[in-house]
Structures are given as C-alpha cells and as structure tokens.
Design an enzyme around this catalytic site. Sequence first.
Site, PDB file in Angstrom:
ATOM      1  N   GLU A  73      -5.362  -8.459  -0.490  1.00 16.60           N
ATOM      2  CA  GLU A  73      -6.091  -8.204   0.765  1.00 16.60           C
ATOM      3  C   GLU A  73      -7.553  -7.983   0.397  1.00 16.60           C
ATOM      4  O   GLU A  73      -7.860  -7.083  -0.385  1.00 16.60           O
ATOM      5  CB  GLU A  73      -5.575  -6.954   1.485  1.00 16.60           C
ATOM      6  CG  GLU A  73      -4.219  -7.133   2.129  1.00 16.60           C
ATOM      7  CD  GLU A  73      -3.808  -5.940   2.994  1.00 16.60           C
ATOM      8  OE1 GLU A  73      -4.690  -5.254   3.556  1.00 16.60           O
ATOM      9  OE2 GLU A  73      -2.591  -5.700   3.084  1.00 16.60           O
TER      10      GLU A  73
ATOM     11  N   GLU B 252       0.824  -1.229   0.000  1.00 16.78           N
ATOM     12  CA  GLU B 252       0.000   0.000   0.000  1.00 16.78           C
ATOM     13  C   GLU B 252       0.851   1.268   0.000  1.00 16.78           C
ATOM     14  O   GLU B 252       0.671   2.152   0.849  1.00 16.78           O
ATOM     15  CB  GLU B 252      -0.954  -0.016   1.207  1.00 16.78           C
ATOM     16  CG  GLU B 252      -1.969  -1.128   1.108  1.00 16.78           C
ATOM     17  CD  GLU B 252      -3.116  -1.047   2.121  1.00 16.78           C
ATOM     18  OE1 GLU B 252      -3.015  -0.291   3.098  1.00 16.78           O
ATOM     19  OE2 GLU B 252      -4.115  -1.759   1.920  1.00 16.78           O
TER      20      GLU B 252
HETATM   21  O1  AHR Z   1      -5.049  -6.076   6.852  1.00 20.49           O
HETATM   22  C1  AHR Z   1      -4.905  -4.999   7.714  1.00 20.49           C
HETATM   23  C2  AHR Z   1      -4.226  -3.797   7.059  1.00 20.49           C
HETATM   24  O2  AHR Z   1      -5.028  -3.322   6.016  1.00 20.49           O
HETATM   25  C3  AHR Z   1      -2.904  -4.043   6.396  1.00 20.49           C
HETATM   26  O3  AHR Z   1      -1.846  -3.950   7.289  1.00 20.49           O
HETATM   27  C4  AHR Z   1      -2.825  -2.952   5.375  1.00 20.49           C
HETATM   28  O4  AHR Z   1      -2.078  -3.338   4.257  1.00 20.49           O
HETATM   29  C5  AHR Z   1      -4.261  -2.641   5.047  1.00 20.49           C
HETATM   30  O5  AHR Z   1      -4.515  -1.290   5.116  1.00 20.49           O
END
Ligand code: AHR
Length: 497
Positions: free
Chosen positions: A291, A172
Amino acid sequence: IRSTMIVDKDFKLAEVDPRVYGSFIEHLGRAVYGGIYEPGHPTADEQGFRGDALQAIRALNVPIIRYPGGNFVSGYNWEDGVGPKAERKRSLEIAWWTTETNQVGTNEFADWARLVGSEVMMAVNLGTRGIDAARNLVEYCNHPSGSYYSDMRIAHGYKTPHGFKTWCLGNEMDGPWQIGAKTAVEYGRLANETAKAMRWVDPTIELVACGSSGRGMSTFAEWEATVLDLSYDNVDYLSLHAYYNNNDGDTPNFLAQSLDLDQFIDSVAATCDYIKAKKKSKKKIFLSLDEWNVWKSQGTSRAEQHWQIAPPEFEDVYTLEDALVVGCCLISLLKHADRVKMACIAQLINVIAPIMTENGGPLWLQTTYYPYMHASVYGRGTVLHPLITSPKYDSKSFTDVPYLEAVSVYNEELSEVTVFAVNRHLTEGLELSVDLRSFGATTVLQHTVLEHEDIYAANTRQNPGTVLPHDRGNASAEGGRVSALLPKASWNVIRLR
Ligand code: AHR
C-alpha cells in the site's frame, strides 16, 4: 540550475519485477461497487463490470492487484462472497461501518482480473479468523478438484482453479484500528502457522507477512524483527505501507517525501537482514510495498451515517504536486528494484485512486494516473543505477534534497533506455545532461512532460483535461549525450534508443 546523470549498461542494479506496478482494490467506498462493478451502467458488460473502467485499467498494464482488503479483510468471511448471488447475505461490515452486499466476491474478482490482464494478490483474514479459513480458501481457489472446497468452487461454476500465486497473511495487524489487531508475538506465531498450512495445501504459493502499517508506528522495526524471527522460514516477503500528504501546505517538504520512502525501504531491508544474520540463514526476504500513495483524507471519515451500501469514501482529488510525489515514489521503488519485488498503489479506483467514476456517469483520470501509467508501460527491463549530480535544498524534515529525482531503465529487448525524472524546483527549469557513454550514438524517441502553471491544478468530473501529459519536451541527443530542460515542478519521461 544544472544536473547530470551518467547511465551505463554495466551499472546494473536489478531487473524490474513488473509486480512493482501493482495496485489494490478493497471493498471500501466505491472501489468495487460503482467503480469496477455497476450493473446497469451504460458501459457495463453482462457480468456488471464497467467497460470504461476496464479500458482505463488495461491501459495501465497493471500486473497484480491486491484484494479484498485492507482493513476490510480482517472481518471478511470469504464464504459469504461465493455461490449464487441471490443467496448471498448482506453483512454488517465493521472495518468501515457499511453494509456489504457480497455481490462481488472471490470468483467475480478473479473473472474481472482476467479481463484486465492482472494477477490477483489475495489476502486472508487473520483478524477474526485464522488458519482454518485461510487453508480452506487456498483449497477453494487453487486445488483442482476432488475435495470439499475445490468441488464447491466447481459447483459454483469455476472448473479451472484460479491459481492465485501471491497471498497476504492478513493486513496491518499491528494497528489498533484493525479488527483483531495483535501483538508482534501473537501475529508472528499465527502468520507462521497459517503460512505452513496454506503452503501444505498448495506448495507453489508465495506468502507475504505483515510489516508495520507505517514507519511512524511506535512498534516499527521491533515489530518487523519479532514477526520475522517467528516466521522467517515460511514467508517470502514482508509488507510495507506508506502514505503521504501535504496537509500542512509545505510543498518543498512534501516533494521530498520519497526520501522518507527511501529510508523506510532501507530500514526494513536492514531489519530483514538482521534476522537473516541472527538465523544464519541463506534465505533473503524480499519486500512488498503493498500500500502506498498520497492520501490527504486519511483518518477523516468513516461514512457519517453507518451501514450505507458503498458510500463515497476517501475520494481525494489529486493535484500536479501529488502526481510529482507519486512520480518520485515510483523512482524510489525502481532505485530499490533489487529488494522491492511488489508494490501496490493504493488504491486503483474511486478510493484514493488515479481513476474516478461517477455512479451512472463518466470516468476521468486524475493527475496521478499519468506517472503511474508511464512507469508501468515504459519502466520494464533492468534498472541502471544512475550517477547523479544535482543542486540540493533543505526542507523541514529533510536535508540535501536533490532537485533532480531520477532513475533509468534499460529495456534490452527493445534497445531502449527510459529516464524518469522529476524536477522538484518550484520556480526554475532544471538543465539535465545525460551521459550515455556505453550506448554510443543515441536518438530521442519521446520526451513526455507533465506540468502546469498551477501546482494545485487537478482533473475533475467537470474539467477532466486540466493536467495532461504532452510530448513537447525539448530533449535532444548529440552522440552519446542527451540534454533536456526539465520544466519547473514537472514529471518527465525521456525515451532513448
Ligand atoms: O487503503 C486504505 C486503508 O489503508 C486500508 O484498508 C488499510 O490497510 C490502510 O490503513
């Protein structure tokens, strides 16, 4: 209300890449400490890994697990997590404001992943560090021997290289919350140069560049285009992150969120193909949704008191409606099997997770565990693009939301077709008629249903068995046609042979 599906052997969309059933474990909250690792727990093995967690994760058949972060990786010095445990330092962890004991690091995670039968999707720190630390980590993990870092691994007790194949180039990097966040140009250049150096150490690895941290980012799409313009030839995948919640209490709109995921995937694919066209390249960039999940507590907490060790964080309790959204997202992934080759439900244990534990106590499974397990276990083979008709509704953010969300997967080896289906209707059952014209006479092996009178029902430490799947679905076959009533607000798995 009625819906239909035509499933035909010849409507092949793509082979399912098993890695779409991946997950994610970050050094965050109690995912590592108290989740997978708790020396002294009654079920712990000699390395301190919780046996109850190993068992629950093995049952999911998780092919790949992303590690060690997440936001955590952008401040992580991998060297702190290797070598004799007694000598490892305690670090101030500034992504989540905790104290990191470093008792679990790369080697322990590799051992643990082997125990659950998963590959590791390794992430490198492109926040506070860069090319040098990344190429050293590849050397440490993957080079056989005869160099400084490979010999260091051997001295640490790991003669055989870990052979990690998949590597994320940071996390990110577009997010202002990220340690060492970057502009698209800064990141694109760094990702490109880091990818080159890592691949020169191990030419067999695959590399994932960071896309936007969400579709809602103001730089979305422009970020993707710029990053790929600068790194196209040296990366293999682009990442997507997507989290959903029903914090405004609008269930019909929440259940439609997989349409947002559909559009997100389509627009990232289009952006990749724009750069492909611009470069007149033959190469196709694939997608890694590394994610995704329902996340209700997003943004609510960084442990109130700073510098605690593994404080509970983001321990969302998942209801039936959350499980339905997870099911719809899994169907969306399968409908994009031609483009999405990896995906990680975030996360796996204790942190926005299908599996929960109590420190020193029991483990229980959340509602979301079940659609994830069913898809991972039965959704292997070829996605057959179904022709679907379904009545539709409009919600706050979407028009024409089909009550039926469904996809089918053909496992040629087992001669089995599995239909995954969600009925989004909150008060009525949905009659489904599946025309399996090319398969001839069909029998129903199993019709599994996840349902509950109360869509807000959840499994908890005290009541772990409130929402459980049952096999009393009424699917029946006659010739090449299958009929089933999908109960209101339900997740269904219909296995056919
Ligand atoms: O999954 C939790 C968090 O969400 C991670 O650390 C980050 O990459 C995202 O914002």
